[in-house]
Design an enzyme around this catalytic site. Structure first.
Site, PDB file in Angstrom:
ATOM      1  N   ASP A  10      15.408 -10.274 -12.994  1.00 62.12           N
ATOM      2  CA  ASP A  10      13.998 -10.544 -12.701  1.00 62.12           C
ATOM      3  C   ASP A  10      13.311 -10.845 -14.038  1.00 62.12           C
ATOM      4  O   ASP A  10      13.794 -10.433 -15.093  1.00 62.12           O
ATOM      5  CB  ASP A  10      13.391  -9.304 -12.031  1.00 62.12           C
ATOM      6  N   ASP A  22      12.588  -4.575 -11.242  1.00 60.12           N
ATOM      7  CA  ASP A  22      11.707  -3.408 -11.398  1.00 60.12           C
ATOM      8  C   ASP A  22      10.615  -3.323 -10.333  1.00 60.12           C
ATOM      9  O   ASP A  22       9.939  -2.308 -10.233  1.00 60.12           O
ATOM     10  CB  ASP A  22      11.032  -3.436 -12.780  1.00 60.12           C
ATOM     11  N   ASP A  61      11.616  -6.996  -5.824  1.00 61.82           N
ATOM     12  CA  ASP A  61      13.035  -7.063  -6.179  1.00 61.82           C
ATOM     13  C   ASP A  61      13.906  -6.193  -5.265  1.00 61.82           C
ATOM     14  O   ASP A  61      15.132  -6.320  -5.275  1.00 61.82           O
ATOM     15  CB  ASP A  61      13.248  -6.605  -7.630  1.00 61.82           C
TER      16      ASP A  61
END
Length: 428
Positions: free
Chosen positions: A152, A353, A357
């Site tokens: 990410d 995080d 996600d």
């Protein structure tokens, strides 16, 4: 919309636009209509994706347990055959029983049974010592098979909030003077970009002067009076609407935007003079570039997967050395991207995080959550990085590989010892 898309900057909304649950309104107020409630909301769909992805994980077969299950009866059979062979060849019952019992004594099925759990126990303990919390033996075991690592962007590769990166005053002015003026102008604003300027000014201990007639212009910027002049600060549209020529600054601002930065223009509307440009961006964490290089040294393909806009994502990817960048991806599509990589034969580890996600973390072979991330991400992941450092992902992969190597060594020596010892004990 950062909780859903990971994009670090606010998204402008107007009448008729859709607003998802978990979005935070940053300025003004608005009336919205709830078109989907309960199980139909975006958050509920994401929770459902997490549950489905978690349930679809296949359990890893325990090879050592299977071998031990076969090994014990085989050894008992060998002991009986050895005893019978000694009896049938005319030896005494004592000699036959001695050979049979010797086979049982010399064999070590426990060595096979303990080869895996002891190594995994040590591996998870070493991980915990270094701030890598591994939730299951399966996660540690699977991590060594990974060939693709998906990262990410916001909050994982980057700091997760905008900071001032460039201060470019107009000729005849100083950097400190431009930042002080921007500080005074943006001080009353609640916009995240304004917060970045305020934070930078406070870090430099600059003094603020109260402005009069402060106005926030939606989707444009701010306007206020200071020392008898009307000052404006905001995007290019605001400056151009005030009739102020950008001149050579347009090219400089485009160069900043190409680097994934957001240029903010500051001008004196009274004298129609541009005072300078301050660039703001969500910058990479100090260890991100080293972590990406470490992944590549480990032979892993690195992919950035983000809901942020393409220009910003590609600029960050280029800066960090990430060759594959997938941008403007919605939460449910993140999970689909992971699934499509798996369908192409890739073994995927996902690092993230945020709430957005979570489905992807659950879908990947191994999900790794940043310790400073959301509770949903941490709950969905198999491994938690307590120090929130991407270098720990590389350390976790190396730890998994070392643990599996140790397990194989344990199994080899257990087989080696038994294959020599059992024939000798049987009297060969």
């Amino acid at each position: 919309e950062s909780a859903l898309t990971g994009e670090s900057l606010p998204v402008d909304k107007g009448p008729g636009d859709k607003v998802a649950a978990a979005s935070i309104n940053k300025s003004g107020s608005f009336i919205f209509e709830a078109s989907r409630v309960g199980e139909d909301t975006t958050l509920a769909q994401m929770i459902r994706l997490v549950e489905e992805a978690s349930a679809s994980k296949a359990p890893i077969a325990k090879l050592a347990d299977k071998v031990s299950g076969i090994f014990v009866p085989v050894v008992m059979g060998i002991a009986l055959v050895a005893a019978a062979a000694w009896l049938l060849t005319g030896h005494t019952v004592t000699q036959a029983l001695t050979a049979g019992v010797a086979v049982l004594v010399i064999s070590c099925p426990c060595a096979l049974g303990l080869a895996t759990p002891v190594a995994i126990m040590v591996g998870t303990g070493k991980g915990a010592e270094n701030g890598i919390l591994i939730k299951s033996a399966e996660a540690l075991e699977t991590l060594h098979t990974i060939d693709t690592i998906v990262l990410d962007k916001t909050g994982t590769l980057t700091q997760g909030k905008p900071v001032v990166t460039d201060i470019l005053p107009a000729s005849g002015s100083e950097e400190t003077a431009l930042l002080t003026l921007a500080y005074c102008l943006e001080g009353p604003s609640e916009h995240p970009l304004a917060a970045a300027i305020v934070e930078e000014a406070e870090k430099r201990n600059l003094a603020i002067t109260s402005v009069r007639g402060f106005t926030a212009v939606h989707g444009r910027g701010v306007r206020a009076e200071l020392d008898g002049s009307t000052l404006i600060g905001g995007n290019r549209a605001m400056v151009e609407e005030a009739g102020i020529s950008l001149g050579p600054w347009a090219e400089k601002a485009d160069a900043l935007a190409a680097q994934g930065k957001t240029p903010l223009y500051f001008a004196d509307e009274t004298s129609e003079k541009l005072l300078g440009v301050i660039a703001v961006a969500d910058t990479p964490k100090p260890s991100s570039a080293r972590a990406v290089a470490a992944f590549q040294e480990l032979g892993l393909a690195v992919v950035m997967l983000t809901g942020d806009n393409r220009r910003t994502a590609e600029a960050i990817g280029k800066e960090l050395g990430v060759s594959s960048v997938l941008a403007e991806v919605l939460p449910q599509d993140k999970e689909r991207k992971i699934a499509s990589l798996q369908e192409a034969g890739k073994k995927v580890a996902m690092v993230g995080d945020g709430i957005n996600d979570a489905p992807a973390l659950a879908r990947a072979e191994v999900g790794l959550a940043i310790g400073a991330g959301t509770d949903v991400a941490i709950e969905s992941a198999d491994i938690v990085l307590m120090k929130s450092d991407l270098l720990d992902v590389a350390a976790a992969v190396e730890l998994s590989r070392a643990t599996i190597r140790n397990i194989k060594q344990n199994l080899f020596w257990a087989f080696f010892y038994n294959s020599l010892g059992i024939p000798l004990a049987a009297g060969v």
